[in-house]
Design a protein around this motif. Structure first.
Motif, PDB file in Angstrom:
ATOM      1  N   LEU A 189       0.839  -1.193   0.000  1.00 24.73           N
ATOM      2  CA  LEU A 189       0.000   0.000   0.000  1.00 24.73           C
ATOM      3  C   LEU A 189       0.873   1.241   0.000  1.00 24.73           C
ATOM      4  N   VAL A 190       0.415   2.284  -0.694  1.00 21.46           N
ATOM      5  CA  VAL A 190       1.093   3.571  -0.707  1.00 21.46           C
ATOM      6  C   VAL A 190       0.103   4.617  -0.213  1.00 21.46           C
ATOM      7  N   ILE A 191       0.533   5.406   0.766  1.00 24.00           N
ATOM      8  CA  ILE A 191      -0.255   6.536   1.262  1.00 24.00           C
ATOM      9  C   ILE A 191       0.512   7.780   0.841  1.00 24.00           C
ATOM     10  N   SER A 192      -0.135   8.647   0.075  1.00 22.37           N
ATOM     11  CA  SER A 192       0.579   9.791  -0.479  1.00 22.37           C
ATOM     12  C   SER A 192      -0.193  11.086  -0.312  1.00 22.37           C
ATOM     13  N   ASP A 193       0.567  12.147  -0.038  1.00 17.84           N
ATOM     14  CA  ASP A 193       0.017  13.494  -0.079  1.00 17.84           C
ATOM     15  C   ASP A 193      -0.247  13.819  -1.544  1.00 17.84           C
ATOM     16  N   ILE A 194      -1.137  14.759  -1.797  1.00 12.93           N
ATOM     17  CA  ILE A 194      -1.423  15.118  -3.184  1.00 12.93           C
ATOM     18  C   ILE A 194      -0.622  16.343  -3.623  1.00 12.93           C
ATOM     19  N   ASN A 195      -0.391  17.283  -2.699  1.00  7.03           N
ATOM     20  CA  ASN A 195       0.349  18.500  -3.027  1.00  7.03           C
ATOM     21  C   ASN A 195       1.783  18.377  -2.529  1.00  7.03           C
TER      22      ASN A 195
END
Length: 178
Positions: free
Chosen positions: A47-53
């Motif tokens: 799984l990858v959890i990423s900010d968008i900005n």
């Protein structure tokens, strides 16, 4: 479960790392930007959890670069409806607005893991493609993959297209896969 967290804000990144360390079932690896993450992500991550900005490569570009290899959850403090829709269309499983409770993130992780496991089962149990479809193409493979993921959820689906393109065949395939 091995999880990559991609967050440019050091305070948020460290907070998530510390909060997630309370959960023994998660192996957390953090990255300060998408480019660093792309260099180190391998098949062991689930799984990858990423900010968008983020500077350099934003979350949407990052999700595109991942090419559907990983389940993705987006976290952001500056959400727009257009960005949320775009990320969901790219296959992002969840979209969380900052600030959020860690329990909300854990719930999203568990939900994503459950759907991923069910869709893997469905893919392995699905009838041979030759029985239902004549021919092969990357677009058809992508559509069948999307159908397999959606079929294990309670989501409604609408099939649109010109007369004779196979909507009824796809509807039957979705029904049999669910």
């Amino acid at each position: 479960m091995k999880i990559a967290i991609v967050e440019d804000d050091i305070n948020m990144r460290k907070s998530l790392e510390i909060a997630m360390s309370d959960y023994d079932k998660y192996e957390i690896h953090t990255f300060k930007n998408a480019r660093d993450a792309l260099k180190k992500l391998d098949d062991t991550f689930e799984l990858v959890i990423s900010d968008i900005n983020m500077p350099g490569m934003d979350g949407i570009e990052f999700v595109k670069a991942l090419g559907g290899k990983f389940e993705v959850i987006i976290i952001t403090g500056n959400a727009t409806l257009a960005r949320a829709i775009e990320s969901i269309q790219l296959g992002v499983k969840d979209f969380l607005l900052k600030p959020f409770e860690i329990e909300t993130l854990v719930t999203a992780i568990e939900r994503t893991a459950t759907v991923a496991k069910k869709s893997q089962k469905t893919l392995s149990q699905e009838p041979a493609r030759g029985e239902n479809f004549l021919g092969s193409s990357p677009a058809l493979d992508q559509l069948l993959n999307r159908i397999a993921k959606a079929a294990v959820t309670d989501a409604s689906m609408m099939l649109l297209g010109e007369s004779g393109v196979g909507k009824e065949l796809f509807a039957r395939h979705i029904h049999e896969s669910s």
